[in-house]
Motif scaffolding. Structure first.
Motif, PDB file in Angstrom:
ATOM      1  N   LEU A  42      38.292  15.356  55.820  1.00 10.59           N
ATOM      2  CA  LEU A  42      39.082  15.182  57.067  1.00 10.59           C
ATOM      3  C   LEU A  42      39.358  16.739  57.550  1.00 10.59           C
ATOM      4  O   LEU A  42      40.245  17.463  57.401  1.00 10.59           O
ATOM      5  CB  LEU A  42      40.421  14.776  56.975  1.00 10.59           C
ATOM      6  N   GLU A  43      38.180  17.073  58.358  1.00 10.67           N
ATOM      7  CA  GLU A  43      38.080  18.639  58.665  1.00 10.67           C
ATOM      8  C   GLU A  43      39.017  18.848  59.966  1.00 10.67           C
ATOM      9  O   GLU A  43      38.989  18.124  60.707  1.00 10.67           O
ATOM     10  CB  GLU A  43      36.617  19.111  59.067  1.00 10.67           C
ATOM     11  N   GLY A  44      39.872  19.680  59.717  1.00  9.92           N
ATOM     12  CA  GLY A  44      40.953  19.866  60.836  1.00  9.92           C
ATOM     13  C   GLY A  44      42.264  19.657  60.175  1.00  9.92           C
ATOM     14  O   GLY A  44      43.354  20.298  60.792  1.00  9.92           O
ATOM     15  N   CYS A  45      42.409  18.671  59.072  1.00 12.02           N
ATOM     16  CA  CYS A  45      43.836  18.998  58.365  1.00 12.02           C
ATOM     17  C   CYS A  45      44.433  20.382  58.201  1.00 12.02           C
ATOM     18  O   CYS A  45      45.264  20.469  57.966  1.00 12.02           O
ATOM     19  CB  CYS A  45      43.762  17.892  57.425  1.00 12.02           C
ATOM     20  N   GLU A  46      43.387  21.034  57.497  1.00  9.13           N
ATOM     21  CA  GLU A  46      43.804  22.368  56.942  1.00  9.13           C
ATOM     22  C   GLU A  46      44.492  23.196  58.080  1.00  9.13           C
ATOM     23  O   GLU A  46      45.494  23.759  57.693  1.00  9.13           O
ATOM     24  CB  GLU A  46      42.332  23.191  56.645  1.00  9.13           C
ATOM     25  N   LEU A  86      44.729  11.815  51.752  1.00  8.83           N
ATOM     26  CA  LEU A  86      44.745  13.300  51.562  1.00  8.83           C
ATOM     27  C   LEU A  86      45.738  13.621  50.452  1.00  8.83           C
ATOM     28  O   LEU A  86      46.724  12.913  50.055  1.00  8.83           O
ATOM     29  CB  LEU A  86      45.654  14.027  52.993  1.00  8.83           C
ATOM     30  N   SER A  87      45.391  14.614  49.597  1.00  6.73           N
ATOM     31  CA  SER A  87      46.388  15.172  48.675  1.00  6.73           C
ATOM     32  C   SER A  87      46.625  16.567  48.803  1.00  6.73           C
ATOM     33  O   SER A  87      45.832  17.401  49.106  1.00  6.73           O
ATOM     34  CB  SER A  87      45.447  15.145  47.421  1.00  6.73           C
ATOM     35  N   LEU A  88      48.013  16.937  48.484  1.00  6.09           N
ATOM     36  CA  LEU A  88      48.407  18.478  48.815  1.00  6.09           C
ATOM     37  C   LEU A  88      49.374  18.702  47.372  1.00  6.09           C
ATOM     38  O   LEU A  88      50.313  17.951  47.109  1.00  6.09           O
ATOM     39  CB  LEU A  88      49.391  18.617  49.908  1.00  6.09           C
ATOM     40  N   ILE A 133      35.939  11.300  62.722  1.00  3.12           N
ATOM     41  CA  ILE A 133      36.736  12.338  61.820  1.00  3.12           C
ATOM     42  C   ILE A 133      37.866  12.721  62.675  1.00  3.12           C
ATOM     43  O   ILE A 133      39.232  12.696  61.872  1.00  3.12           O
ATOM     44  CB  ILE A 133      35.956  13.575  61.405  1.00  3.12           C
ATOM     45  N   ALA A 134      38.005  13.037  64.029  1.00  5.10           N
ATOM     46  CA  ALA A 134      39.089  13.455  64.821  1.00  5.10           C
ATOM     47  C   ALA A 134      40.185  12.243  64.768  1.00  5.10           C
ATOM     48  O   ALA A 134      41.215  12.717  64.595  1.00  5.10           O
ATOM     49  CB  ALA A 134      38.662  13.783  66.062  1.00  5.10           C
ATOM     50  N   MET A 135      39.598  11.102  65.013  1.00  7.80           N
ATOM     51  CA  MET A 135      40.543  10.316  64.976  1.00  7.80           C
ATOM     52  C   MET A 135      41.242   9.849  63.584  1.00  7.80           C
ATOM     53  O   MET A 135      42.675   9.522  63.498  1.00  7.80           O
ATOM     54  CB  MET A 135      39.829   8.869  65.259  1.00  7.80           C
ATOM     55  N   CYS A 136      40.513  10.009  62.524  1.00  7.70           N
ATOM     56  CA  CYS A 136      41.004   9.942  61.203  1.00  7.70           C
ATOM     57  C   CYS A 136      42.323  10.824  60.867  1.00  7.70           C
ATOM     58  O   CYS A 136      43.155  10.782  60.458  1.00  7.70           O
ATOM     59  CB  CYS A 136      39.913   9.998  59.999  1.00  7.70           C
ATOM     60  N   VAL A 137      41.655  12.266  61.490  1.00  3.41           N
ATOM     61  CA  VAL A 137      42.904  13.419  61.185  1.00  3.41           C
ATOM     62  C   VAL A 137      44.056  12.971  61.902  1.00  3.41           C
ATOM     63  O   VAL A 137      45.061  13.355  61.284  1.00  3.41           O
ATOM     64  CB  VAL A 137      42.108  14.619  61.657  1.00  3.41           C
ATOM     65  N   ARG A 138      43.830  12.352  63.166  1.00  3.62           N
ATOM     66  CA  ARG A 138      45.078  12.420  63.906  1.00  3.62           C
ATOM     67  C   ARG A 138      46.171  11.446  63.371  1.00  3.62           C
ATOM     68  O   ARG A 138      47.188  11.474  63.382  1.00  3.62           O
ATOM     69  CB  ARG A 138      44.515  11.767  65.391  1.00  3.62           C
ATOM     70  N   GLU A 139      45.319  10.165  62.791  1.00  3.74           N
ATOM     71  CA  GLU A 139      46.177   9.095  62.232  1.00  3.74           C
ATOM     72  C   GLU A 139      47.022   9.549  60.947  1.00  3.74           C
ATOM     73  O   GLU A 139      48.037   9.321  60.528  1.00  3.74           O
ATOM     74  CB  GLU A 139      45.103   7.922  61.984  1.00  3.74           C
ATOM     75  N   VAL A 140      46.011  10.317  60.172  1.00  5.66           N
ATOM     76  CA  VAL A 140      46.643  10.681  58.742  1.00  5.66           C
ATOM     77  C   VAL A 140      47.665  11.786  59.196  1.00  5.66           C
ATOM     78  O   VAL A 140      48.839  11.696  58.491  1.00  5.66           O
ATOM     79  CB  VAL A 140      45.591  11.156  58.067  1.00  5.66           C
ATOM     80  N   MET A 141      47.559  12.521  60.210  1.00  5.03           N
ATOM     81  CA  MET A 141      48.717  13.822  60.120  1.00  5.03           C
ATOM     82  C   MET A 141      50.018  13.008  60.964  1.00  5.03           C
ATOM     83  O   MET A 141      50.922  13.715  60.678  1.00  5.03           O
ATOM     84  CB  MET A 141      48.003  14.945  61.124  1.00  5.03           C
ATOM     85  N   LYS A 142      49.710  11.954  61.552  1.00  8.32           N
ATOM     86  CA  LYS A 142      50.837  11.430  62.147  1.00  8.32           C
ATOM     87  C   LYS A 142      51.982  10.928  60.893  1.00  8.32           C
ATOM     88  O   LYS A 142      53.238  11.511  60.807  1.00  8.32           O
ATOM     89  CB  LYS A 142      50.691  10.037  62.709  1.00  8.32           C
ATOM     90  N   ARG A 143      51.315  10.627  60.093  1.00 11.11           N
ATOM     91  CA  ARG A 143      52.107  10.268  58.671  1.00 11.11           C
ATOM     92  C   ARG A 143      52.690  11.455  57.893  1.00 11.11           C
ATOM     93  O   ARG A 143      53.950  11.589  57.494  1.00 11.11           O
ATOM     94  CB  ARG A 143      51.559   9.220  57.786  1.00 11.11           C
ATOM     95  N   VAL A 144      51.830  12.347  57.864  1.00 10.94           N
ATOM     96  CA  VAL A 144      52.078  13.749  57.113  1.00 10.94           C
ATOM     97  C   VAL A 144      53.510  14.528  57.843  1.00 10.94           C
ATOM     98  O   VAL A 144      54.137  15.012  57.168  1.00 10.94           O
ATOM     99  CB  VAL A 144      50.789  14.390  56.975  1.00 10.94           C
ATOM    100  N   ASN A 145      52.866  14.443  59.221  1.00  8.78           N
ATOM    101  CA  ASN A 145      54.100  15.392  59.873  1.00  8.78           C
ATOM    102  C   ASN A 145      55.432  14.541  59.847  1.00  8.78           C
ATOM    103  O   ASN A 145      56.440  15.203  59.958  1.00  8.78           O
ATOM    104  CB  ASN A 145      53.750  15.261  61.308  1.00  8.78           C
TER     105      ASN A 145
END
Length: 446
Positions: free
Chosen positions: A331-335, A386-388, A421-433
């Motif tokens: 997920l390039e862009g999550c960084e 995603l794992s942090l 990938i951009a769509m995936c990053v956007r959806e994952v970051m909604k939850r992360v935020n």
């Protein structure tokens, strides 16, 4: 033979008639000028009915004795709350029944469903034994009172607290007696004096601090000590444990310490773990001074106006340095987004992993699933994770383990890989935020 049978029948009938006739003391409680009379009963269905009826009869006698001394009772001369009063009443009632001597069984009776007993106690005999016990109890109570005052006068307050409590524990089972004595040229109500002395040990006490405000940095110790000086009516008090704790904010402070000969105890703040800009530290008497007292005494002393003092801690700016390491990076862009979240939650990113206080390990994975029909066009099903993980760089302790697993994203099949990938990053970051900031706020670096 027939005459014998008839005679036996008449005898049995007579006995039954006699047993059916309840004694007067069952129907009406007797009163005597020379004796205390107690009546008790218990259900015949209870296998322990004899003992329970006897206990009730003795409690009846005890209550009559208590009425005689009610006007001088300890409970009527001190201001106690419901918690302490209940304890004292239980002890008084229990000890009176246990102490009774010389009582005699005057009668017993079995009714249809209850068993009754009647006990008597000679008032003169009781008075003689009560006088003997009273002298013994008064002597012990006065001894503890005197020793407690000596300890208090020499500022050994911990010893004074325990002596007063021990004296009160000694006399409290006999509080149904009039425990006044002539001592030191005056009449002394021993339990009242002990009670007031116990609660008055901390009256007139104050704590002064060596500073009203200190400054510090988050996740760092404060080099200068904080200190409290304990005094009573202007005289310093040695050998009393004080404690320091964060009343607002959080951190680590050295354990409780006894005051020295100047009445002073020092503490060090070894770490500050809260991000609040202004925090409060309070210094007060440690609970251990009274926590091992018997029964409700600890509760009573702890509710007194125990002295305390406040020190304000002002946090200096100084975010925690962190090195962000990226492993799997589907997920390039999550960084970039994760870096912003860290910066907004008191972390400062550095390029030097050895200089960082925290090591942040980030990884992300996309698993392609099935293709489904979307009506106008087909859709690829993407499962994103995603794992942090955040580690303390000096101790390698895992401070945070956060993950988002198998977030389902539907991407049109005609989309490019970059767009998918951009769509995936956007959806994952909604939850992360939504989830991660609150978790970052609880990360504590020692």
């Amino acid at each position: 033979m027939r005459k014998a049978i008839i005679s036996l029948f008449v005898l049995i009938a007579g006995i039954t008639a006699v047993s059916a006739q309840a004694p007067d003391w069952v129907r009406q409680h007797p009163v005597s000028e020379k004796e205390y009379i107690g009546v008790g009963s218990a259900s015949l269905d209870d296998p322990d009915h004899v003992r329970k009826a006897t206990q009730e009869a003795l409690a009846d006698i005890a209550s009559q004795i208590a009425i005689k001394v009610e006007s001088t009772s300890f409970l009527h001369q001190v201001d106690v709350d419901g918690h302490a009063r209940e304890m004292f009443e239980d002890r008084i009632n229990g000890s009176m029944t246990a102490w009774l001597e010389g009582q005699e069984l005057a009668g017993s009776y079995s009714g249809e469903d209850k068993y009754y007993v009647c006990y008597t106690l000679d008032k003169k005999l009781y008075a003689e034994k009560a006088a003997q016990k009273r002298e013994s109890v008064l002597s012990a109570g006065l001894d503890y009172l005197q020793k407690g005052r000596e300890s208090e006068n020499s500022m050994d307050l911990t010893q004074a607290v325990h002596l007063y409590a021990k004296g009160l524990e000694t006399v409290e089972p006999w509080l149904f007696m009039d425990l006044t004595a002539f001592s030191g040229g005056r009449q002394v109500n021993v339990p009242v004096e002990l009670y007031n002395a116990l609660l008055g040990v901390f009256s007139g006490m104050a704590i002064t601090v060596n500073t009203l405000q200190i400054s510090g940095e988050m996740y760092k110790p404060v080099p200068e000590p904080i200190a409290g000086c304990l005094s009573k009516n202007g005289d310093v008090v040695p050998n009393i444990k004080l404690k320091a704790y964060f009343e607002t904010g959080s951190g680590v402070i050295t354990p409780p310490a006894a005051t020295d000969y100047t009445g002073t105890a020092e503490f060090y703040i070894t770490n500050i773990t809260s991000k609040e800009q202004v925090q409060e530290i309070r210094i007060t008497v440690d609970d251990s001074v009274w926590s091992d007292l018997p029964g409700a005494y600890s509760y009573m002393v702890g509710r007194q106006n125990i002295p305390s003092a406040k020190i304000t801690l002002v946090l200096e700016s100084g975010p925690v340095s962190a090195y962000l390491h990226v492993g799997d990076n589907d997920l390039e862009g999550c960084e970039k987004y994760i870096g912003s979240l860290l910066a907004n939650n008191y972390f400062s990113l550095t390029e030097d992993p050895d200089a960082a206080q925290c090591f942040v390990d980030l990884s992300s994975v996309i698993d392609m699933g099935e293709t489904v029909s979307g009506g106008t066009y087909d859709l690829n099903v993407c499962y994103c994770s995603l794992s942090l993980k955040i580690y303390d760089n000096s101790t390698e302790e895992l401070l945070l383990d956060y993950s988002v697993n198998n977030v389902k994203v539907l991407a049109p099949v005609h989309k490019s890989a970059e767009a998918t990938i951009a769509m995936c990053v956007r959806e994952v970051m909604k939850r992360v935020n939504r989830e991660l900031p609150a978790k970052l706020g609880k990360v504590k670096v020692m």
